[in-house]
Design a protein around this motif. Structure first.
Motif, PDB file in Angstrom:
ATOM      1  N   ASP A   1       0.843  -1.191   0.000  1.00 58.07           N
ATOM      2  CA  ASP A   1       0.000   0.000   0.000  1.00 58.07           C
ATOM      3  C   ASP A   1       0.886   1.251   0.000  1.00 58.07           C
ATOM      4  O   ASP A   1       1.475   1.613   1.012  1.00 58.07           O
ATOM      5  N   ALA A   2       0.974   1.912  -1.165  1.00 56.09           N
ATOM      6  CA  ALA A   2       1.830   3.095  -1.285  1.00 56.09           C
ATOM      7  C   ALA A   2       1.296   4.274  -0.475  1.00 56.09           C
ATOM      8  O   ALA A   2       2.055   5.187  -0.131  1.00 56.09           O
TER       9      ALA A   2
ATOM     10  N   ARG B   1       6.460 -13.190  -7.750  1.00 57.98           N
ATOM     11  CA  ARG B   1       5.531 -13.419  -6.649  1.00 57.98           C
ATOM     12  C   ARG B   1       5.121 -12.104  -5.991  1.00 57.98           C
ATOM     13  O   ARG B   1       3.954 -11.908  -5.653  1.00 57.98           O
ATOM     14  N   VAL B   2       6.074 -11.193  -5.849  1.00 57.57           N
ATOM     15  CA  VAL B   2       5.776  -9.893  -5.247  1.00 57.57           C
ATOM     16  C   VAL B   2       4.794  -9.113  -6.113  1.00 57.57           C
ATOM     17  O   VAL B   2       3.831  -8.520  -5.614  1.00 57.57           O
TER      18      VAL B   2
ATOM     19  N   GLU C   1      -2.950  -8.381  -6.855  1.00 53.19           N
ATOM     20  CA  GLU C   1      -4.122  -8.871  -6.127  1.00 53.19           C
ATOM     21  C   GLU C   1      -4.609  -7.835  -5.126  1.00 53.19           C
ATOM     22  O   GLU C   1      -5.818  -7.591  -4.982  1.00 53.19           O
ATOM     23  N   PHE C   2      -3.675  -7.191  -4.422  1.00 59.26           N
ATOM     24  CA  PHE C   2      -4.029  -6.156  -3.448  1.00 59.26           C
ATOM     25  C   PHE C   2      -4.704  -4.965  -4.129  1.00 59.26           C
ATOM     26  O   PHE C   2      -5.735  -4.459  -3.672  1.00 59.26           O
TER      27      PHE C   2
ATOM     28  N   ILE D   1      -8.811  -1.941  -9.584  1.00 58.52           N
ATOM     29  CA  ILE D   1      -8.016  -1.783 -10.806  1.00 58.52           C
ATOM     30  C   ILE D   1      -7.587  -3.167 -11.285  1.00 58.52           C
ATOM     31  O   ILE D   1      -6.941  -3.911 -10.542  1.00 58.52           O
ATOM     32  N   SER D   2      -7.924  -3.514 -12.507  1.00 54.31           N
ATOM     33  CA  SER D   2      -7.609  -4.841 -13.016  1.00 54.31           C
ATOM     34  C   SER D   2      -6.099  -5.001 -13.217  1.00 54.31           C
ATOM     35  O   SER D   2      -5.349  -4.019 -13.323  1.00 54.31           O
ATOM     36  N   GLU D   3      -5.672  -6.255 -13.308  1.00 57.89           N
ATOM     37  CA  GLU D   3      -4.249  -6.546 -13.460  1.00 57.89           C
ATOM     38  C   GLU D   3      -3.710  -5.979 -14.770  1.00 57.89           C
ATOM     39  O   GLU D   3      -2.647  -5.348 -14.790  1.00 57.89           O
TER      40      GLU D   3
END
Length: 394
Positions: free
Chosen positions: A15-16, A207-208, A214-215, A222-224
């Motif tokens: 979370d920025a 993985r990150v 996903e978050f 917001i879609s991938e």
């Protein structure tokens, strides 16, 4: 885990907004500005704030000193792209090499090229060597390559600049998201052209990255694909912006991938760039692009100084005095015509810093421009302010 050998625990902030919230709480007004805030509506979502003003500005230029173009195919009309299933295609690699070789023959001084990764750059350069394309390129310019070693890259940059300074000309091969793309400016003759070989998407199997996607999907909707495209095009704008660092600079910006021609990709480019992307430059072949580049550099090679910018992208002395007079009346109700280089406003938070270099002629000209600074200081500041995307948060 007991069965893992030397396990490594990695902590990643998803979370920025966590880093941004203390700034928003501490200050009443925050201005976020950059040349790569595009699309601008993404940032309020990710950083969790409601902007009072959300504005994108054009560049104010006296001449069209940037020439973006999208090359979608080679001279053989075969599409070029860095998509995973096509990047190793011999025809794509060959067309990329011919593009660089032909541009090196017509563009003076320095050329900067960005690849999507170190591995892809190494693969392409090896193929170019086998096809004798590197030999053809070096007939026009020297070639220097960015590596993961900081010392080697620094030496390569120094040698690149020396080759440009002595008139030999040079090409610097680097990687998007690398050290050069993030912090090195190729101003003046060091960067007359930048070529993007492909779209710099992040490694989707990380993985990150998967956890972050996903978050973002759960928290912000917001879609991938939307986020990945946004991130890649932001990085593309970051790369091509390396060659335009002042109003006197000029350069070609070449997007060498057929996917850039799609409207969903182009609309994510910043406004200062897309406004100069002509419709007829969206779907070019290599030979047509080389012809356009030849005409552009000949036109830009004509003498051009800061005096040519006065009254267009820079303020004249009369303009400065008039604007300061209006500010004085607005904040002080004072009609005094005496103008100082630095004018303090009533609230103590805004100054007009004027950098005036007056000639010795009878009709003196202003050779700089006005910057509005939001610092509580009495010192003059000289900033070269590019036209950027800006968000003002109240």
């Amino acid at each position: 885990t007991p069965h893992l050998r030397d396990p490594i625990l990695r902590l990643v902030c998803m979370d920025a907004s966590i880093a941004m919230q203390p700034v928003l709480r501490k200050f009443r007004n925050v201005v976020i500005t950059s040349g790569t805030l595009s699309p601008i509506d993404f940032y309020p979502k990710i950083l969790k704030f409601e902007p009072k003003i959300c504005k994108s500005f054009d560049m104010t230029l006296s001449r069209s000193c940037i020439c973006p173009m999208i090359i979608t195919k080679g001279n053989d009309q075969i599409p070029i792209t860095s998509k995973y299933e096509s990047r190793s295609d011999p025809s794509v690699v060959k067309n990329y090499g011919e593009l660089l070789q032909q541009m090196a023959a017509v563009i003076p001084d320095g050329i900067v090229c960005f690849f999507t990764s170190y591995a892809y750059m190494e693969e392409v350069v090896c193929q170019w060597s086998k096809l004798s394309i590197l030999k053809d390129i070096m007939e026009h310019k020297l070639i220097f390559i960015e590596t993961k070693d900081i010392v080697e890259t620094s030496l390569a940059l120094d040698s690149f600049k020396k080759a440009c300074d002595c008139g030999r000309g040079a090409i610097f091969l680097s990687v998007a998201r690398g050290k050069v793309a993030e912090g090195i400016d190729f101003d003046r003759h060091y960067g007359r052209c930048v070529i993007l070989f492909g779209i710099p998407f992040q490694y989707s199997r990380s993985r990150v990255l998967q956890l972050r996607l996903e978050f973002i999907k759960q928290e912000h909707g917001i879609s991938e694909n939307e986020f990945l495209a946004f991130d890649a095009l932001r990085q593309s704008a970051q790369c091509v912006g390396r060659v335009i660092r002042s109003k006197l600079d000029y350069g070609l910006m070449i997007f060498a991938d057929q996917r850039y021609s799609r409207s969903d990709k182009r609309k994510k480019l910043p406004q200062w760039l897309s406004n100069y992307l002509k419709t007829e430059y969206i779907n070019l072949s290599t030979d047509v692009a080389v012809d356009i580049a030849t005409k552009f550099v000949k036109k830009m090679a004509q003498p051009h100084t800061k005096k040519d910018e006065v009254g267009k992208s820079l303020l004249s002395l009369a303009d400065v005095q008039q604007r300061l007079k209006v500010i004085r009346r607005q904040y002080h109700g004072d009609d005094d015509d005496g103008m100082n280089d630095t004018h303090e406003l009533e609230n103590g938070h805004m100054f007009a810093a004027v950098d005036m270099r007056l000639s010795s002629q009878k009709n003196q000209q202003l050779d700089s421009h006005v910057q509005m600074s939001n610092h509580n200081t009495h010192n003059n500041h000289n900033h070269n302010r590019n036209d950027n995307d800006t968000m003002d948060i109240d």
